[in-house]
Design a protein around this motif. Structure first.
Motif, PDB file in Angstrom:
ATOM      1  N   ILE A 126      -0.377  12.071  -0.413  1.00 20.71           N
ATOM      2  CA  ILE A 126      -0.239  10.958  -1.354  1.00 20.71           C
ATOM      3  C   ILE A 126      -1.140  11.143  -2.559  1.00 20.71           C
ATOM      4  CG2 ILE A 126      -0.816   8.518  -1.658  1.00 20.71           C
ATOM      5  CD1 ILE A 126       0.424   7.873   0.882  1.00 20.71           C
TER       6      ILE A 126
ATOM      7  N   SER B 204      -3.273   9.337  -4.683  1.00 17.91           N
ATOM      8  CA  SER B 204      -3.897   8.023  -4.501  1.00 17.91           C
ATOM      9  C   SER B 204      -3.779   7.131  -5.723  1.00 17.91           C
ATOM     10  CB  SER B 204      -5.369   8.189  -4.120  1.00 17.91           C
ATOM     11  OG  SER B 204      -6.072   8.886  -5.135  1.00 17.91           O
TER      12      SER B 204
ATOM     13  N   TYR C 247       0.222   5.676  -5.265  1.00 16.59           N
ATOM     14  CA  TYR C 247       0.661   5.621  -3.869  1.00 16.59           C
ATOM     15  C   TYR C 247       2.055   5.033  -3.720  1.00 16.59           C
ATOM     16  CZ  TYR C 247      -0.728   0.776  -4.396  1.00 16.59           C
ATOM     17  OH  TYR C 247      -0.842  -0.503  -4.862  1.00 16.59           O
TER      18      TYR C 247
ATOM     19  N   HIS D  99       5.370   7.077  -3.173  1.00 13.72           N
ATOM     20  CA  HIS D  99       5.576   7.833  -1.949  1.00 13.72           C
ATOM     21  C   HIS D  99       6.096   6.961  -0.813  1.00 13.72           C
ATOM     22  CE1 HIS D  99       3.101  11.176  -3.611  1.00 13.72           C
ATOM     23  NE2 HIS D  99       2.467  10.181  -4.203  1.00 13.72           N
TER      24      HIS D  99
ATOM     25  N   LEU E 191      -4.466   0.738  -0.067  1.00 15.75           N
ATOM     26  CA  LEU E 191      -4.421   2.023  -0.763  1.00 15.75           C
ATOM     27  C   LEU E 191      -4.721   1.944  -2.251  1.00 15.75           C
ATOM     28  CD1 LEU E 191      -1.172   3.393   0.958  1.00 15.75           C
ATOM     29  CD2 LEU E 191      -3.561   3.790   1.613  1.00 15.75           C
TER      30      LEU E 191
ATOM     31  N   ARG F 128      -9.872   2.839   2.875  1.00 17.14           N
ATOM     32  CA  ARG F 128      -8.893   3.543   2.038  1.00 17.14           C
ATOM     33  C   ARG F 128      -9.088   5.049   2.137  1.00 17.14           C
ATOM     34  NH1 ARG F 128      -9.123   5.161  -3.632  1.00 17.14           N
ATOM     35  NH2 ARG F 128      -7.024   5.207  -4.549  1.00 17.14           N
TER      36      ARG F 128
ATOM     37  N   LEU G 286      -6.423   7.841   3.728  1.00 13.74           N
ATOM     38  CA  LEU G 286      -5.948   8.948   2.906  1.00 13.74           C
ATOM     39  C   LEU G 286      -6.406  10.297   3.453  1.00 13.74           C
ATOM     40  CD1 LEU G 286      -6.506   7.411  -0.649  1.00 13.74           C
ATOM     41  CD2 LEU G 286      -4.316   7.775   0.521  1.00 13.74           C
TER      42      LEU G 286
END
Length: 205
Positions: free
Chosen positions: A85, A87, A90, A93, A186, A196, A200
């Motif tokens: 991902i 970030s 996000y 995705h 996220l 977070r 991730l």
């Protein structure tokens, strides 16, 4: 009336209210408190639950975190993704966020707390706010230890779907909602940056 005898039903309800009313609710800890997180190793062997595997056959575990408040285990969060991902974007995705609860929480309070956390990213118009809250009150049931809520985000059709203990639940086609809701964990505005980072699959700075 025996004032010295406690009511177990009332005691359980009071406990649920106290825990659900905490700023952590289902989501995050209040500012200045500490989340205890455990970073997962991608490809560590854990398989996605059936609801994720059916909808995202290529999904793998990005990371996981355990959230505690004042020593209370609130939930474990796991993020399932098909690809790494970005970030900063996000919402571009497909992803699945699985929450495994360790305590009893009221669904209505989960919904209300969710909305307040979504507002961290900026004001939400009143009409939109009311619509989102009504949807979440229907989507989120009361939960107890061992229950799971999995939120699936599909950017292709801009739909957020919620699966309860493996059974299909409510869905909402609204890109703004999806961005705000999954941004609770996220997004840059999250109140729990350590969680977070764990989701991730990154080491804390």
């Amino acid at each position: 009336m025996n004032k010295g005898r406690s009511n177990p039903v009332r005691g359980r309800r009071d406990c649920m209210v106290r825990v659900a009313a905490l700023p952590v609710a289902m989501l995050v800890l209040p500012q200045g408190s500490t989340a205890q997180t455990a970073q997962a190793t991608p490809g560590g062997g854990e398989q996605p639950p059936d609801e994720v595997r059916r909808r995202r056959p290529a999904a793998r575990l990005s990371g996981r975190g355990t959230l505690r408040f004042l020593g209370l285990h609130i939930y474990d969060a796991l993020l399932w993704v098909e690809n790494a991902i970005d970030s900063g974007n996000y919402a571009a995705h497909p992803l699945a966020l699985e929450l495994r609860y360790a305590r009893s929480l009221y669904g209505s309070l989960i919904a209300e707390r969710s909305l307040r956390e979504m507002e961290r990213a900026g004001p939400i118009p009143a009409i939109q706010s009311e619509r989102w809250l009504a949807f979440m009150r229907e989507a989120f049931p009361d939960v107890g230890a061992g229950d799971r809520i999995t939120g699936l985000w599909n950017p292709a059709d801009e739909t957020s779907e919620f699966v309860i203990n493996g059974k299909a639940g409510k869905a909402l086609r609204d890109r703004a909602f999806g961005e705000r809701f999954f941004g609770i964990w996220l997004g840059n505005s999250t109140s729990e940056p350590a969680l977070r980072q764990a989701l991730l699959g990154r080491k804390a700075p």
